[in-house]
Design an enzyme around this catalytic site. Structure first.
Site, PDB file in Angstrom:
ATOM      1  N   GLY A  17     -12.406 -40.429  12.379  1.00 21.78           N
ATOM      2  CA  GLY A  17     -11.291 -41.307  12.709  1.00 21.78           C
ATOM      3  C   GLY A  17     -11.684 -42.769  12.597  1.00 21.78           C
ATOM      4  O   GLY A  17     -12.848 -43.113  12.375  1.00 21.78           O
ATOM      5  N   THR A  18     -10.725 -43.638  12.767  1.00 22.20           N
ATOM      6  CA  THR A  18     -10.958 -45.074  12.644  1.00 22.20           C
ATOM      7  C   THR A  18     -12.022 -45.561  13.611  1.00 22.20           C
ATOM      8  O   THR A  18     -12.819 -46.430  13.274  1.00 22.20           O
ATOM      9  CB  THR A  18      -9.642 -45.849  12.848  1.00 22.20           C
ATOM     10  OG1 THR A  18      -8.723 -45.457  11.825  1.00 22.20           O
ATOM     11  CG2 THR A  18      -9.850 -47.351  12.769  1.00 22.20           C
ATOM     12  N   ILE A  19     -12.058 -45.021  14.821  1.00 25.59           N
ATOM     13  CA  ILE A  19     -13.038 -45.452  15.813  1.00 25.59           C
ATOM     14  C   ILE A  19     -14.463 -45.367  15.271  1.00 25.59           C
ATOM     15  O   ILE A  19     -15.321 -46.162  15.627  1.00 25.59           O
ATOM     16  CB  ILE A  19     -12.887 -44.655  17.135  1.00 25.59           C
ATOM     17  CG1 ILE A  19     -13.671 -45.328  18.268  1.00 25.59           C
ATOM     18  CG2 ILE A  19     -13.291 -43.195  16.961  1.00 25.59           C
ATOM     19  CD1 ILE A  19     -13.372 -44.762  19.652  1.00 25.59           C
TER      20      ILE A  19
END
Length: 167
Positions: A17-19
Site C-alpha cells: 500500500g501507499t504507506i
C-alpha cells in the site's frame, strides 16, 4: 520496553500500500518498496523497537492487487501468532473490503484485536504526511481496544462495516 513476552507483542503484518511505498517519477505514481520500510521508521522515529512487535510480511502490493489468498495469508499469520494484538498495514483503495473479508474468515469469538491502517502519502520521502500518525494511532488502538477488527485512520477508529469509510 525490553524482553517483552511473545503474547504481549503486537504482530505487525505488512501488505504494501501507499504507506509502504515510494514515489516513482517515471511512472508518476507510488510503487511499493521491495521490502517494508516500517521497522526502520518505528525504530528511528517512534522509539518502538523490534522486541515490541513480531513482523510478518504477507506481500508488498497495491491494495487493488490484494487477493483473497493474500487475506487468507494474513488470517493464517494471525491464527498462528502467539500475539493477540495485530496491526495490518494496507493500501486505502480496498482497506475496508479486506478488513471485512478477514472478519468473515475468522471465527466469531476469535479473541484477537486486529487494527488495519494505511496512508494517503508514503511513510518515507514525504513530509509532512499522515503515515506516521496513522501507524502510531494503530499501535495505540492495538494496545487498548477490545477484541475485534478495526481501522485506525486520521485519529479515528472505524469498524469495517462503517458505511462512510474514510470519506
Amino acid at each position: 520496553m525490553s524482553n517483552i513476552n511473545d503474547e504481549h507483542k503486537i504482530q505487525l503484518i505488512v501488505t504494501g500500500g501507499t504507506i509502504d511505498s515510494f514515489y516513482d517519477t517515471d511512472q508518476c505514481t507510488t510503487v511499493c518498496h521491495d521490502e517494508t520500510a516500517i521497522p526502520d521508521f518505528l525504530a528511528k522515529f517512534a522509539n518502538i523497537t523490534a522486541d515490541e512487535y513480531e513482523l510478518f510480511e504477507a506481500c508488498m502490493k497495491d491494495s487493488r492487487e490484494i487477493s483473497n489468498e493474500d487475506i487468507q495469508e494474513v488470517s493464517n499469520a494471525i491464527i498462528n501468532s502467539k500475539s493477540s494484538r495485530h496491526i495490518v498495514t494496507h493500501g486505502t483503495f480496498t482497506l475496508f473490503e479486506s478488513a471485512r473479508t478477514l472478519m468473515a474468515m475468522l471465527p466469531d469469538n476469535h479473541g484477537q484485536v486486529i487494527v488495519f491502517t494505511g496512508a494517503m502519502w508514503p511513510l518515507v520521502g514525504f513530509s509532512p504526511n499522515d503515515a506516521g500518525f496513522n501507524l502510531g494511532s494503530a499501535f495505540v488502538a492495538a494496545r487498548l481496544a477490545t477484541p475485534g477488527v478495526y481501522i485506525a485512520f486520521n485519529g479515528k477508529l472505524y469498524l469495517p462495516t462503517d458505511q462512510e469509510g474514510l470519506h
